[in-house]
Scaffold this motif. Sequence first.
Motif, PDB file in Angstrom:
ATOM      1  N   THR A  61       0.582  -1.261   0.098  1.00  0.00           N
ATOM      2  CA  THR A  61       0.556   0.232  -0.202  1.00  0.00           C
ATOM      3  C   THR A  61       0.769   1.214   0.336  1.00  0.00           C
ATOM      4  O   THR A  61       0.526   2.113  -0.805  1.00  0.00           O
ATOM      5  CB  THR A  61      -1.184  -0.458   1.117  1.00  0.00           C
ATOM      6  OG1 THR A  61      -1.779  -0.904   0.933  1.00  0.00           O
ATOM      7  CG2 THR A  61      -1.336   1.123   1.305  1.00  0.00           C
ATOM      8  N   ALA A  78      -7.409   7.541  -0.913  1.00  0.00           N
ATOM      9  CA  ALA A  78      -9.074   7.143  -0.522  1.00  0.00           C
ATOM     10  C   ALA A  78      -8.499   5.523  -0.457  1.00  0.00           C
ATOM     11  O   ALA A  78      -9.306   4.852   0.832  1.00  0.00           O
ATOM     12  CB  ALA A  78     -10.331   7.359  -0.929  1.00  0.00           C
ATOM     13  N   TRP A  79      -7.822   4.993  -1.285  1.00  0.00           N
ATOM     14  CA  TRP A  79      -7.939   3.167  -1.116  1.00  0.00           C
ATOM     15  C   TRP A  79      -7.321   2.944  -0.225  1.00  0.00           C
ATOM     16  O   TRP A  79      -7.482   1.595   0.119  1.00  0.00           O
ATOM     17  CB  TRP A  79      -7.301   3.116  -2.861  1.00  0.00           C
ATOM     18  CG  TRP A  79      -7.131   1.315  -2.915  1.00  0.00           C
ATOM     19  CD1 TRP A  79      -8.077   0.854  -2.879  1.00  0.00           C
ATOM     20  CD2 TRP A  79      -5.996   0.351  -2.021  1.00  0.00           C
ATOM     21  NE1 TRP A  79      -7.623  -1.042  -2.370  1.00  0.00           N
ATOM     22  CE2 TRP A  79      -6.188  -0.450  -2.112  1.00  0.00           C
ATOM     23  CE3 TRP A  79      -3.985   1.519  -2.245  1.00  0.00           C
ATOM     24  CZ2 TRP A  79      -4.640  -1.859  -2.005  1.00  0.00           C
ATOM     25  CZ3 TRP A  79      -3.922   0.500  -1.907  1.00  0.00           C
ATOM     26  CH2 TRP A  79      -3.274  -0.824  -1.422  1.00  0.00           C
ATOM     27  N   ASN A 118      -9.409   3.027   3.223  1.00  0.00           N
ATOM     28  CA  ASN A 118      -9.972   1.842   3.039  1.00  0.00           C
ATOM     29  C   ASN A 118      -8.756   0.682   3.113  1.00  0.00           C
ATOM     30  O   ASN A 118      -9.611  -0.505   4.528  1.00  0.00           O
ATOM     31  CB  ASN A 118     -10.218   1.729   1.884  1.00  0.00           C
ATOM     32  CG  ASN A 118     -11.244   0.045   1.910  1.00  0.00           C
ATOM     33  OD1 ASN A 118     -12.200   0.140   2.997  1.00  0.00           O
ATOM     34  ND2 ASN A 118     -11.166  -0.252   1.178  1.00  0.00           N
ATOM     35  N   ALA A 119      -7.640   0.056   2.384  1.00  0.00           N
ATOM     36  CA  ALA A 119      -6.786  -0.567   3.017  1.00  0.00           C
ATOM     37  C   ALA A 119      -6.619  -0.770   4.564  1.00  0.00           C
ATOM     38  O   ALA A 119      -5.958  -1.420   4.917  1.00  0.00           O
ATOM     39  CB  ALA A 119      -5.667  -0.499   1.795  1.00  0.00           C
ATOM     40  N   LEU A 174      -7.612  -0.031   7.183  1.00  0.00           N
ATOM     41  CA  LEU A 174      -8.760   0.549   7.956  1.00  0.00           C
ATOM     42  C   LEU A 174      -9.323  -1.263   8.165  1.00  0.00           C
ATOM     43  O   LEU A 174      -9.696  -2.177   8.690  1.00  0.00           O
ATOM     44  CB  LEU A 174      -9.856   1.005   7.309  1.00  0.00           C
ATOM     45  CG  LEU A 174     -10.167   2.311   8.105  1.00  0.00           C
ATOM     46  CD1 LEU A 174     -11.197   3.827   7.197  1.00  0.00           C
ATOM     47  CD2 LEU A 174      -9.552   2.830   9.567  1.00  0.00           C
ATOM     48  N   LEU A 175      -8.677  -1.696   6.824  1.00  0.00           N
ATOM     49  CA  LEU A 175      -9.323  -3.152   6.670  1.00  0.00           C
ATOM     50  C   LEU A 175      -8.523  -3.942   6.929  1.00  0.00           C
ATOM     51  O   LEU A 175      -8.667  -4.721   7.845  1.00  0.00           O
ATOM     52  CB  LEU A 175      -9.407  -3.728   4.973  1.00  0.00           C
ATOM     53  CG  LEU A 175      -9.249  -4.575   4.971  1.00  0.00           C
ATOM     54  CD1 LEU A 175     -11.233  -5.086   4.792  1.00  0.00           C
ATOM     55  CD2 LEU A 175      -9.089  -4.587   3.841  1.00  0.00           C
TER      56      LEU A 175
END
Length: 104
Positions: free
Chosen positions: A57, A86-87, A90-91, A93-94
């Motif tokens: 990431t 944004a990705w 999200n990554a 948090l995932l």
Amino acid sequence: MALSAAWQGRLPLGKVFWLYGVLLSTLVTLLYVWLALREDGGSPLRQFLVLAFVPYTAWILVSIWRCAPNARRPYYGGMARALTVAWAINAALLIVFVEIDRWV
């Protein structure tokens, strides 16, 4: 090597975004889901995939950011940067929630 060229911002944005970003992350996600659906869960490999996603990431975020000026159209670079940020959120948090679920 293509990975270092992407990191240095010397590749076309489309290649970095679609091939190294979208395609690679989709394949890793499909592998993770397939392992999660297996009866034994594939736990060690799933854990490796989650932990490997962290440096990936960081790498893809920097690579897309640096390759954004190489976009065919200027607004593609801005869109790619916004989508990648944004990705990355999200990554992150995932990864946090997958790890919390693993230990709780």
